[in-house]
Write a protein that holds these residues in place. Sequence first.
Motif, short mmCIF file in Angstrom:
data_model
loop_
_atom_site.label_atom_id
_atom_site.label_comp_id
_atom_site.label_asym_id
_atom_site.label_seq_id
_atom_site.Cartn_x
_atom_site.Cartn_y
_atom_site.Cartn_z
N UNK A 1 -2.91 6.48 -6.51
CA UNK A 1 -1.94 6.42 -7.61
C UNK A 1 -0.52 6.19 -7.12
N UNK A 2 -0.27 6.43 -5.84
CA UNK A 2 1.10 6.29 -5.36
C UNK A 2 1.42 4.90 -4.83
N UNK A 3 0.40 4.07 -4.75
CA UNK A 3 0.62 2.72 -4.24
C UNK A 3 0.81 1.76 -5.41
N UNK A 4 1.80 0.88 -5.35
CA UNK A 4 1.86 -0.16 -6.37
C UNK A 4 0.70 -1.12 -6.15
N UNK A 5 -0.10 -1.32 -7.20
CA UNK A 5 -1.33 -2.08 -6.99
C UNK A 5 -1.11 -3.57 -7.20
#
Lengths: 131, 244
Positions: free
Chosen positions: A3-7
Motif C-alpha cells: 500500500x505504500x508504493x505508488x503502483x
Amino acid sequence: MNQNEPDTGKSGDVAPGDTGDIGTSVRNYLIGLVLAAGLTAASFWVAGGTSLIYAPGVAMGLAALAIGQMGVHLVFFLHITTGPDNTNNVLALAFGVLIVGIVIAGSLWIMYHLNGNMMVPSQIMDMHLQH
Amino acid sequence: MPAAELARIDHERRQARVALVEGREPGITPVKYSEPAEHGAHKRGPGVEVGARNQGPAPKRIVTGYGFWIFLLSDFILFSGFYAAYAVLSHATAGGPTPGKLFNLRTVAIETAFLLISSFVCGMATLASNARNMLWTQIGYCVTGVLGLGFLILEFSEFGRMLAEGAGPGRSAFLSAFFALVGLHGLHVTVGLLWLGTMMAQFWAKGFRADVLRRGMCFALFWHALDIIWVGIFTNVYLLGTSP
C-alpha cells in the motif's frame, strides 16, 4: 500490492495524470505551460483585431487556437496520449468529444433553422431589433 | 439428527471450503491473481499475450484515475449544454448591454494567466507529492490555491460591477446564459478550492499514503480540467464577444 508504493508502471495501463520520472515530468509540464501561454497570447492577439487575418475568419481562427490549447492541456497536463497504455482514456475522451460536439453543434444548427424558418415577418423584425 | 451432529458437519464443510479457496486441498494449486508482470510485458511480441489478462484487476490507482476521468468527461458534457445555450442566446440582448460593452479583456487576460499558472503549479505539487516531499507539496498546493483565489476574486468583482451597472442575469437572455455558464465555472473553482484545502490537510495529517496520493491525483485532474473549460469560456464568451 504494497500500500505504500505508488503502483505505477506495473500494469499495462496508466491512469490519466500518471507521470514518469520527475525530470521528464517537470520538462513536460514546462513545455505544456509555454505552449498554452503562447496559444493564449495568440488568441488575445487575434481577437484584438489584426490586419493579418481576414476579419470574417477571426472566429474560425479563435476556435482553432482554443481547440489546439485544449489539446495541449490534455496531452501535457492530463497526460492523455496515444500510447498503447492509454487506450481506455482516449476512447472515453473520444466518446465525450462526440457528445459535446453533438450538443453544441446540434443546438446551434437547430436554433439557426428555427430562427430562419419558423417566424412570421413581424417576429423577425423583433429579432432584428433585439440584435 | 441431533443439533450437535449438524453443527459438526456444518463446521467440517466450512473448513473444507476454506481449504479449497486457500489452496490447501491436495492436488490444487492456489491461483495468484496479483502476480506483477514486468514492465512492458505487453510489448513482448506477437503471440505472447501476457498483458492485462494474466494480471487480474488493474491497480487501484489506474481504476480510480479512469473513473475520475469518466466523471470529468461527464462534467465536460454538462458544460457543453451551457456553452450551447450561451452560443444560441449570445445575440439576444433585448436592447440591453452587448458583450463588447460589458467585458474588460484586460481582466480576462489576468484571470486566464492566474488559472494557467495555477494549473501548472498544481502539476508541480502532484510531482512533489509523488516524490514524497512534504514542503514542496504544501508550497505547490498553497500557490495553486492563492492563484485560484485570485481568479475567483477577479471574477466576482467583475460580476459585482456588472450587477451594479444593471447588467444582472435578469436583464436579457444573453446575460442569463452568461451568468449561468461563467458562474458554473466559478462554482467549480470554488469547490476545487475547498477540495484543495482538504488535500493540504490530508497530506499534512496522514502523510503520503496511497489513498491520499490517489485523491491528490484526482484533484490535479479536476484542476487541469477546469482550465480546459476556461479556455472554451474565454474564447467563446470573451474573445468572440468583444472582437470587432
